[in-house]
Design a protein around this motif. Structure first.
Motif, PDB file in Angstrom:
ATOM      1  N   PRO A 153     120.039 119.078  24.924  1.00  0.00           N
ATOM      2  CA  PRO A 153     118.671 119.605  25.044  1.00  0.00           C
ATOM      3  C   PRO A 153     117.753 119.132  23.915  1.00  0.00           C
ATOM      4  CG  PRO A 153     120.267 121.334  25.433  1.00  0.00           C
ATOM      5  CD  PRO A 153     121.050 120.119  25.030  1.00  0.00           C
ATOM      6  N   GLU A 154     118.269 119.096  22.685  1.00  0.00           N
ATOM      7  CA  GLU A 154     117.409 118.695  21.564  1.00  0.00           C
ATOM      8  C   GLU A 154     117.079 117.195  21.573  1.00  0.00           C
ATOM      9  OE1 GLU A 154     120.505 120.059  21.681  1.00  0.00           O
ATOM     10  OE2 GLU A 154     121.198 120.346  19.617  1.00  0.00           O
ATOM     11  N   GLU A 155     117.816 116.401  22.401  1.00  0.00           N
ATOM     12  CA  GLU A 155     117.509 114.967  22.489  1.00  0.00           C
ATOM     13  C   GLU A 155     116.433 114.685  23.545  1.00  0.00           C
ATOM     14  OE1 GLU A 155     122.030 113.367  21.415  1.00  0.00           O
ATOM     15  OE2 GLU A 155     121.411 113.636  23.494  1.00  0.00           O
ATOM     16  N   ARG A 156     116.280 115.615  24.482  1.00  0.00           N
ATOM     17  CA  ARG A 156     115.378 115.356  25.624  1.00  0.00           C
ATOM     18  C   ARG A 156     113.938 115.065  25.223  1.00  0.00           C
ATOM     19  NH1 ARG A 156     118.539 119.560  29.177  1.00  0.00           N
ATOM     20  NH2 ARG A 156     120.331 118.203  29.432  1.00  0.00           N
ATOM     21  N   PRO A 157     113.372 115.831  24.264  1.00  0.00           N
ATOM     22  CA  PRO A 157     111.978 115.544  23.887  1.00  0.00           C
ATOM     23  C   PRO A 157     111.770 114.115  23.370  1.00  0.00           C
ATOM     24  CG  PRO A 157     112.721 117.623  22.939  1.00  0.00           C
ATOM     25  CD  PRO A 157     113.923 116.973  23.539  1.00  0.00           C
ATOM     26  N   LEU A 158     112.844 113.481  22.885  1.00  0.00           N
ATOM     27  CA  LEU A 158     112.706 112.133  22.313  1.00  0.00           C
ATOM     28  C   LEU A 158     112.357 111.087  23.369  1.00  0.00           C
ATOM     29  CD1 LEU A 158     115.826 112.196  19.916  1.00  0.00           C
ATOM     30  CD2 LEU A 158     113.432 112.544  19.311  1.00  0.00           C
ATOM     31  N   VAL A 159     112.649 111.418  24.645  1.00  0.00           N
ATOM     32  CA  VAL A 159     112.371 110.430  25.707  1.00  0.00           C
ATOM     33  C   VAL A 159     111.493 111.011  26.811  1.00  0.00           C
ATOM     34  CG1 VAL A 159     114.324 108.872  25.364  1.00  0.00           C
ATOM     35  CG2 VAL A 159     114.669 110.957  26.676  1.00  0.00           C
ATOM     36  N   GLU A 160     110.794 112.093  26.483  1.00  0.00           N
ATOM     37  CA  GLU A 160     109.977 112.763  27.503  1.00  0.00           C
ATOM     38  C   GLU A 160     108.844 111.878  28.032  1.00  0.00           C
ATOM     39  OE1 GLU A 160     108.545 116.564  26.083  1.00  0.00           O
ATOM     40  OE2 GLU A 160     110.234 117.447  27.181  1.00  0.00           O
ATOM     41  N   ARG A 161     108.214 111.159  27.115  1.00  0.00           N
ATOM     42  CA  ARG A 161     107.025 110.404  27.517  1.00  0.00           C
ATOM     43  C   ARG A 161     107.225 108.894  27.355  1.00  0.00           C
ATOM     44  NH1 ARG A 161     104.758 115.193  26.010  1.00  0.00           N
ATOM     45  NH2 ARG A 161     105.137 114.760  23.811  1.00  0.00           N
ATOM     46  N   VAL A 162     108.430 108.412  27.649  1.00  0.00           N
ATOM     47  CA  VAL A 162     108.667 106.975  27.497  1.00  0.00           C
ATOM     48  C   VAL A 162     108.908 106.349  28.872  1.00  0.00           C
ATOM     49  CG1 VAL A 162     109.657 107.302  25.195  1.00  0.00           C
ATOM     50  CG2 VAL A 162     111.180 107.195  27.181  1.00  0.00           C
ATOM     51  N   ALA A 163     108.841 105.026  28.934  1.00  0.00           N
ATOM     52  CA  ALA A 163     109.060 104.307  30.198  1.00  0.00           C
ATOM     53  C   ALA A 163     110.506 104.490  30.653  1.00  0.00           C
ATOM     54  CB  ALA A 163     108.760 102.827  30.001  1.00  0.00           C
ATOM     55  N   ASP A 164     110.698 104.363  31.957  1.00  0.00           N
ATOM     56  CA  ASP A 164     112.015 104.581  32.556  1.00  0.00           C
ATOM     57  C   ASP A 164     113.097 103.725  31.902  1.00  0.00           C
ATOM     58  OD1 ASP A 164     113.701 105.726  34.590  1.00  0.00           O
ATOM     59  OD2 ASP A 164     113.775 103.686  35.402  1.00  0.00           O
ATOM     60  N   ARG A 165     112.791 102.455  31.634  1.00  0.00           N
ATOM     61  CA  ARG A 165     113.789 101.558  31.036  1.00  0.00           C
ATOM     62  C   ARG A 165     114.239 102.081  29.668  1.00  0.00           C
ATOM     63  NH1 ARG A 165     112.529  95.361  29.595  1.00  0.00           N
ATOM     64  NH2 ARG A 165     112.597  96.163  27.479  1.00  0.00           N
ATOM     65  N   ARG A 166     113.274 102.525  28.884  1.00  0.00           N
ATOM     66  CA  ARG A 166     113.583 103.054  27.543  1.00  0.00           C
ATOM     67  C   ARG A 166     114.423 104.343  27.637  1.00  0.00           C
ATOM     68  NH1 ARG A 166     115.648 103.475  23.114  1.00  0.00           N
ATOM     69  NH2 ARG A 166     114.704 104.759  21.507  1.00  0.00           N
ATOM     70  N   ARG A 167     114.079 105.184  28.635  1.00  0.00           N
ATOM     71  CA  ARG A 167     114.825 106.430  28.808  1.00  0.00           C
ATOM     72  C   ARG A 167     116.286 106.121  29.149  1.00  0.00           C
ATOM     73  NH1 ARG A 167     112.022 108.499  32.488  1.00  0.00           N
ATOM     74  NH2 ARG A 167     110.590 109.562  31.100  1.00  0.00           N
TER      75      ARG A 167
END
Ligand code: COA
Length: 215
Positions: free
Chosen positions: A26-40
């Motif tokens: 859960p604490e990692e999710r905000p790190l990729v909330e607003r990034v492109a699909d490839r980066r996620r």
């Protein structure tokens, strides 16, 4: 692929596809909330590889936050490194009592884009690539050189918290699968100005690694 170029005391894991986003803590999710699909996808699978590698040294699954300048924050007593590129993700970890730092890097096995080599390599390093090409022209030596320098940075930064420029390490590639990076700047946290690493090429990817033993 990555295990082949790491010492036995380093645990590693790799993936050639991606795992579901639900594997994130859960604490990692905000790190990729607003990034492109490839980066996620690369982040998610990189974290998954990291937890698989941690299991290899007996560490239970934990969140791996993103620290200063993007460096992963490993659990106490662990050092490690994550890499990802198109079609490949990997992580390597080791006990901090055995290793000062670990750096791994993977890239597609293809030549660097036009104009990149002079920005990442000194004239002497570029000249050495010619001899390597004469020995074996099936290997993209320019990409190995670039990747080796990325591995150097992934060892250097967690120890020093300082930038290291491409011009501040001179890499000498051994066609048999090793390389030596001579650091032109010294830092007591690294304890040496010579880092020894390994490289490999397999199935369209290349990888480099440095495992810096303690002492
Ligand atoms: C940070 C850097 C090394 C990442 O390499 P890359 O080939 O672009 O990307 P990779 O997929 O191999 O590695 C990315 C992973 O490296 C790790 N990473 C990022 N910054 C890092 C740092 N400062 N220190 C250690 N590891 C770092 C992260 O785990 C990241 O993945 P994540 O964001 O999903 O957690 C690179 O982008 C960079 O900034 N290079 C410039 C500095 C340099 O290389 N100098 C040369 C010295 S000779």
């Amino acid at each position: 692929m990555i295990a082949d170029i790491l010492p036995a005391w380093v645990a590693s894991a790799e993936e050639f596809g991606d795992v579901p986003e639900e594997t994130l803590f859960p604490e990692e999710r905000p790190l990729v909330e607003r990034v492109a699909d490839r980066r996620r996808r690369e982040f998610v699978t990189g974290r998954h590889c990291a937890r698989r590698a941690l299991a290899g040294i007996g560490v239970a699954p934990v969140a791996i936050p993103r620290g200063e300048r993007g460096a992963p924050v490993w659990p106490d007593g662990v050092v490690g490194s994550i890499t990802h590129c198109s079609g490949y993700r990997a992580a390597a970890v080791g006990p901090a009592e055995a290793a000062l730092a670990i750096g791994i890097d993977a890239e597609p096995h293809e030549h660097l884009p036009e104009g990149v080599l002079p920005r990442i390599a000194a004239p002497a390093e570029i000249a050495a690539l010619t001899a390597l090409r004469d020995a074996d022209d099936a290997v993209c030596w320019d990409a190995i050189l670039f990747s080796a320098k990325e591995s150097v940075y992934k060892v250097w930064f967690p120890l020093t918290r300082r930038w290291l420029d491409f011009s501040e390490a001179v890499v000498d590639i051994d066609p048999a699968g090793g390389f030596e990076a001579r650091l032109l700047v010294a830092d007591p946290a690294v304890g040496t100005t010579v880092l020894r690493g390994r490289w490999t090429v397999r199935d369209g990817h290349l990888a480099t690694s440095i495992a810096l033993p303690r002492g």
